[in-house]
Design an enzyme around this catalytic site. Structure first.
Site, short mmCIF file in Angstrom:
data_model
loop_
_atom_site.label_atom_id
_atom_site.label_comp_id
_atom_site.label_asym_id
_atom_site.label_seq_id
_atom_site.Cartn_x
_atom_site.Cartn_y
_atom_site.Cartn_z
N HIS A 77 0.91 9.83 47.83
CA HIS A 77 -0.01 8.68 47.43
C HIS A 77 0.34 7.47 47.65
CE1 HIS A 77 1.53 7.67 43.90
NE2 HIS A 77 0.58 7.29 43.18
N GLU A 104 -6.86 -5.38 49.51
CA GLU A 104 -5.77 -6.21 50.54
C GLU A 104 -6.68 -6.48 51.95
OE1 GLU A 104 -1.52 -4.93 49.13
OE2 GLU A 104 -2.24 -3.69 50.62
N GLY A 148 5.52 5.07 45.27
CA GLY A 148 5.98 5.67 44.10
C GLY A 148 6.89 4.61 43.37
N ASP A 169 -6.61 8.67 35.20
CA ASP A 169 -7.55 7.70 35.91
C ASP A 169 -8.02 8.46 37.05
OD1 ASP A 169 -9.14 6.08 37.21
OD2 ASP A 169 -7.46 4.76 38.18
#
Length: 397
Positions: A326, A166, A329, A74
């Site tokens: 990021h 969100e 996980g 991605d």
């Protein structure tokens, strides 16, 4: 914590995670990456886990080479967040209508817009470069050109898996808008095409893992990959920008009386390649499941669909190649999560969040992820926390 150094074949493996807590398969992937002839450094984030070829949560610095599988399929996947003038006091008691309006405005899962979004009709959206961007589609790999129609309709859509939209509150009660998505199917098809090309090249035939096949600078294959890579990264950024513009439009309509004002957008890729310089060397830095955290640079580190997320500011730690994690996980695979948890567990772990609570998203249950607070604590020398957010609405594909 500062990093732990584990010996590697060509370079040491710098880990912002306890090596003993990392699954054996992921540790083996890290050792494999450290054998690549072109590698100049490897930094491992606290959210590290097993991936295809290279672990998710790794930062790989190479000279004159790029590994497509170390970018991830991605391409350009990342996050965007916007602070608003709204507060908790502006919210209705029932947030189901808001969630429904978001889902109506932004297609999720495999969905796409009936017609391509016209960015010129979006409130405050800059269209400079838009025509040039699509004009450059003519230069991407021939094998994916037939997907252009779908790619134009998928820009401004969420996708599925760990992607989300969100509506959050920070600890002071301010409302934030946040989303996570990437380059949709077009990025995946470009990645798959180039991984296939790389695996056939002669210099990749004796690698310890064929998924670590690389392109080498000054070759036509590298030039083609870089062209498509940077195009897909731009597609992903446009995708998030258009989604955020659509999201803001929903908020303007739903909170018309409050006249919401939006602060500048924070945006961060976490599957991408960047040209950077360290120790006097020009390097190609691949972040797969990692964000750039240069000094003063804002980033976003999300938890899961029932836990908090963090807005952070980078500390510019060169040992990590100016990087940070990021997200939280995964600590278990999607299949393992489906076997381990039920919809009742999902309801329990997402209590207080207006979101899907059906079997289709059990693999995204908070219990399948590492504790976000622990992940943040392990990288205090990489980032400082600016704000802690808690979602009250979460849209999943």
């Amino acid at each position: 914590m500062s990093y732990v150094e584990v010996s590697g074949a060509k370079v040491p493996i710098r880990m912002w995670a306890d090596p003993a807590s990392v699954e054996d398969a992921a540790m083996q992937q890290l050792r494999n990456v450290a054998t690549l002839p072109w590698i100049k450094g490897l930094a491992v984030m606290p959210d590290v886990h097993y991936g295809k070829g290279a672990t998710v949560g790794s930062v790989i610095a190479m000279q004159g080479a790029v590994c497509p599988a170390a970018v991830g399929v991605d391409i350009g996947c990342g996050m965007s967040a916007v602070k608003t003038s709204l507060t908790a006091n502006d919210l209705p008691g029932d947030l189901s209508r808001l969630r429904s309006k978001i889902e109506q405005a932004i297609p999720v899962g495999r969905g796409m817009h009936e017609d391509p979004v016209d960015p010129g009709r979006l409130h405050g959206f800059g269209t400079a470069g838009w025509e040039d961007f699509w004009g450059r589609f003519d230069g991407v790999a021939e094998s994916v050109k037939f997907r252009q129609g779908r790619a134009t309709k998928q820009i401004g859509t969420l996708g599925s898996g760990n992607h989300f939209i969100e509506f959050c509150l920070d600890e002071a009660g301010s409302v934030w808008l946040m989303l996570h998505s990437g380059s949709r199917n077009i990025g995946k098809e470009l990645a798959d095409h180039h991984i296939g090309v790389a695996q056939k090249l002669p210099h990749n035939q004796n690698l310890v893992d064929r998924d670590l096949a690389v392109f080498i600078s000054q070759t036509p294959q590298m030039a083609a990959y870089r062209n498509d890579l940077f195009w897909a990264q731009e597609y992903a950024k446009y995708n998030r920008s258009i989604m955020m513009a659509l999201f803001k439009d929903v908020i303007r309509k739903e909170f018309k009386k409050a006249k919401p004002v939006f602060e500048p957008e924070i945006s961060a890729h976490h599957n991408y390649v960047s040209e950077e310089r360290y120790d006097g060397m020009d390097l190609l830095v691949t972040r797969k499941g990692a964000i750039r955290a240069g000094s003063g640079e804002y980033g976003i580190i999300p938890g899961s669909m029932g836990t908090g997320s963090y807005i952070v500011k980078g500390l510019g730690n060169a040992a990590s190649f100016n990087s940070a994690s990021h997200g939280a996980g995964r600590k278990m695979s999607r299949n393992a999560a489906k076997k381990r948890f039920s919809t009742r567990d999902l309801e329990e772990q997402t209590r207080g969040v207006e979101c899907r609570k059906d079997s289709g998203v059990v693999d995204e249950i908070p219990g399948a992820y590492k504790p976000i607070e622990q992940v943040i604590d392990q990288q205090r020398d990489l980032v400082e926390v600016v704000a802690k957010l808690k979602q009250v609405v979460c849209v999943k594909g």
